[in-house]
Scaffold this motif. Structure first.
Motif, mmCIF file in Angstrom:
data_model
loop_
_atom_site.group_PDB
_atom_site.id
_atom_site.type_symbol
_atom_site.label_atom_id
_atom_site.label_comp_id
_atom_site.label_asym_id
_atom_site.label_seq_id
_atom_site.Cartn_x
_atom_site.Cartn_y
_atom_site.Cartn_z
ATOM 1 N N UNK A 120 103.700 23.359 73.741
ATOM 2 C CA UNK A 120 102.124 24.579 72.710
ATOM 3 C C UNK A 120 102.994 25.525 72.177
ATOM 4 N N UNK A 121 104.136 26.184 73.209
ATOM 5 C CA UNK A 121 103.751 27.588 73.035
ATOM 6 C C UNK A 121 105.312 27.940 72.374
ATOM 7 N N UNK A 122 106.616 27.165 73.410
ATOM 8 C CA UNK A 122 107.837 27.378 73.366
ATOM 9 C C UNK A 122 108.788 26.101 72.946
ATOM 10 N N UNK A 123 107.938 24.832 72.404
ATOM 11 C CA UNK A 123 108.094 23.949 72.317
ATOM 12 C C UNK A 123 108.078 22.960 70.751
ATOM 13 N N UNK A 145 105.629 21.484 70.308
ATOM 14 C CA UNK A 145 104.337 21.222 69.567
ATOM 15 C C UNK A 145 103.889 22.405 69.372
ATOM 16 N N UNK A 146 104.617 23.643 69.016
ATOM 17 C CA UNK A 146 104.805 24.892 68.797
ATOM 18 C C UNK A 146 103.836 25.319 67.512
ATOM 19 N N UNK A 147 104.085 24.200 66.489
ATOM 20 C CA UNK A 147 104.351 24.020 64.831
ATOM 21 C C UNK A 147 103.032 23.506 64.878
ATOM 22 N N UNK A 148 103.137 22.156 65.288
ATOM 23 C CA UNK A 148 101.655 21.842 64.997
ATOM 24 C C UNK A 148 100.574 22.796 65.595
ATOM 25 N N UNK A 149 100.541 23.507 66.378
ATOM 26 C CA UNK A 149 99.103 24.630 67.038
ATOM 27 C C UNK A 149 99.418 24.777 65.957
ATOM 28 N N UNK A 150 100.106 26.392 65.006
ATOM 29 C CA UNK A 150 100.591 27.225 63.820
ATOM 30 C C UNK A 150 99.410 26.598 62.895
ATOM 31 N N UNK A 151 99.829 24.827 62.533
ATOM 32 C CA UNK A 151 99.176 24.029 61.775
ATOM 33 C C UNK A 151 98.372 24.560 61.848
#
Length: 275
Positions: free
Chosen positions: A128-131, A133-139
């Motif tokens: 969620x922070x480096x892989x 899934x990070x972009x989905x968290x940002x979006x």
């Protein structure tokens, strides 16, 4: 402390970079296993394996992107034999929880004739922070398949601590450490924790495996999408909805909680606009 180096394959990856850094902080000699290392290592170029393993005390084995990739298990088996003939004393394999191909990789290492430790991990919190899934968290939208299945998501820093112990301490010989986080969480619960830590509204959106595949194919290509969708189908069926004590057995402390990971990642700027 031995002056023989420890080989860390994948030393630029999520777990390998942490393992290498921890070993170097302890004063251990580390040989980085990557294409750009002074002694290059490349899974796709077996001619590089012998030189990388020569004079090595122990080796941390990771296969990027996953042991489910075609040919990965055969390469792990072949590398283990090269390690045996090179006199490597221990192999520490990072494996995946609930994955058929990961079990085959474990068996290849078990059968190699080299002392071993197996680290069988659940899904990584750092995805969620480096892989991917990070972009989905940002979006603010976390589209994931698997419905309400719960996962004992594990902190990669815990995996690294376990691996370092296994690479440097004799008491981990022959052990299988199944490493998980301390509680089961659904993706909706993870999204709520990420919202609190990041200050961004993050909502879990349940999607089908077909939609998951399409999203990955659009961003990473069909081949990557095929493999990771296969892993998702295999593991997000509830088979991993249980906790294990691998972290505590290996290093004598409980695993980090997902909320602790999220707070630390937020403080480090993982989801800031400039990150």
């Amino acid at each position: 402390m031995s002056t023989q180096p420890i080989l860390v394959i994948g030393s630029t990856g999520k777990t390998g970079s942490r393992v290498a850094a921890r070993l170097e902080q302890r004063g251990e000699a580390v040989r980085h296993g990557s294409r750009r290392a002074p002694i290059p290592f490349d899974w796709d170029t077996p001619d590089t394996w012998q030189a990388s393993l020569e004079g090595i005390r122990s080796a941390y084995i990771t296969y990027f992107p996953d042991l489910a990739f075609p040919g990965a298990v055969d390469k792990v088996e072949a590398l283990s034999q090269v390690a045996r003939t090179a006199g490597v004393e221990r192999l520490v394999l990072l494996s995946g929880r609930g994955e058929h191909h990961a079990r085959l990789g474990e068996e290849a290492v078990r059968a190699s004739g080299v002392d071993f430790t197996l680290v069988r991990a659940s899904w990584f919190a750092q995805n969620f922070s480096e892989g991917y899934l990070r972009d989905p968290v940002l979006n603010g939208v976390l589209p994931m398949p698997g419905g309400d299945v719960a996962e004992p998501i594990v902190d990669v820093d815990d995996i690294a601590d376990v691996a370092v112990a296994a690479l440097t301490e004799d008491r981990h010989s022959g052990e299988l450490y199944e490493v998980t986080g301390p509680r089961l969480l659904t993706f909706a619960e993870m999204a709520a924790i990420l919202s609190d830590a990041s200050g961004r509204a993050v909502q879990h959106v349940p999607i089908s495996f077909e939609e998951f595949h399409k999203g990955l194919a659009d961003s990473a290509g069909a081949f990557i999408a095929d493999v990771f969708t296969g892993i998702a189908r295999e593991t997000l069926d509830g088979r991993n909805a249980s906790l294990c004590d691998g972290v505590e057995r290996a290093i004598g402390r409980p695993p980090r909680d997902f909320a602790e990971f999220a707070r630390n990642a937020a403080r480090a700027g993982a989801w800031s606009d400039a990150a």
